[in-house]
Every structure is written in structure tokens, then in C-alpha cells.
Design a protein around this motif. Structure first.
Motif: not given
Length: 167
Positions: A57-76
Motif C-alpha cells: 500500500n504505497l499511499d499508506a507508506y508515503v503517508h507514514t513517511m510524511v507523519v514521521r517527517s513532521c514528528l522528527s521536525d518537531r524534535r529538532r
């Protein structure tokens, strides 16, 4: 990357970028940070694109990538640095009757703690089930349910307070 694979990647991204950007904006509350988070996720996707044929499920995979990118951005640490003295004006469509409601809801979402905001956005704005949110965030389903309950309760209190103060 071969030209045909690059073309496939471009078509895929063009079709999904508005939805990914809306998700990132709801999680981060800032258009520029949302752009950065989506761009970071898509850069990684581009690097892995030749291996994406096997993803179920490529859409779910990319969706997860964006969420994790947002979360890692907040941690910086530098993500909290404000370089402007004032917040830039955001254009508002004056003829839309729901504009004020959206602005109030966005402001209330930004006041929620990070975990609650993330879970509420994924559950109700992205319409994901508890199990999927738990998988994306790497948390237990019980934690997702508790943060959803707390987040919705906090949102109700904030919106009730605003309603009472406006009356």
C-alpha cells in the motif's frame, strides 16, 4: 533513475501532494514547515522509488513517511526558533462562512500537546482507524485511544471556553 520510472514518480507525487501537504500543515500548523516535511519525505521516496514496486500500500507508506517527517521536525531544537518578529498575514477567503470556524479549530489544535494533536489529526482529519494510527506512530492502541480521548476533551473545553467568552 530511468526516464519511465521518473515519469511514474512525478505522476504519483503530483496526484498526492495536496493531500500530503494538508496533513503536514494540520500536524505542524505552519505552511513552511509543512512544505519542508513533505519535501523531506518525498526526497526519501525518490531515493527509494525503484524499490517501491514491492510495497503493498504505497499511499499508506508515503503517508507514514510524511507523519514521521513532521514528528522528527518537531524534535529538532532549531524548529522552535522564530526568525520573524510578527506572524505573517494568512490570506482568508471572505466569502466562505466557515472560515472563522476553521481558524478557531486550527488555533485550538495548535494549543493541544503534540501527541494529542497528532492523534486527533490522524484519527479525525485523515480518518484513520486506531490500529493504523498506532502503527504509524509506533505506539500501542491503548495509548492512541487515551490520547484521542484526552485530545477531544481538551478541544471541547477550549471551544466551550471560547463560546462562553464570546457570548
Amino acid at each position: 533513475m530511468r526516464a519511465d520510472r521518473e515519469h511514474d514518480f512525478s505522476l504519483y507525487v503530483q496526484a498526492r501532494i495536496p493531500r500530503l501537504h494538508r496533513l503536514a500543515f494540520q500536524l505542524l500548523g505552519d505552511r513552511h514547515k509543512a512544505d519542508d516535511a513533505v519535501q523531506n519525505a518525498l526526497t526519501v521516496l525518490y531515493q527509494r522509488w525503484s524499490r517501491m514496486r514491492d510495497v503493498e500500500n504505497l499511499d499508506a507508506y508515503v503517508h507514514t513517511m510524511v507523519v514521521r517527517s513532521c514528528l522528527s521536525d518537531r524534535r529538532r531544537w532549531w524548529a522552535r526558533v522564530q526568525l520573524r518578529a510578527t506572524t505573517p498575514d494568512v490570506p482568508v477567503a471572505a466569502d466562505d462562512p466557515l472560515v472563522e470556524q476553521r481558524m478557531v479549530l486550527r488555533a485550538a489544535l495548535r494549543r493541544l500537546p503534540e501527541g494529542q494533536r497528532t492523534v486527533v489529526v490522524l484519527r479525525y482529519l485523515c480518518d484513520l482507524p486506531v490500529a493504523e494510527v498506532a502503527r504509524i506512530l509506533g505506539r500501542s492502541e491503548g495509548t492512541v485511544k487515551r490520547q484521542t480521548f484526552s485530545g477531544l476533551g481538551n478541544l471541547r473545553r477550549m471551544l466551550d471556553e471560547r463560546t462562553r467568552s464570546a457570548a
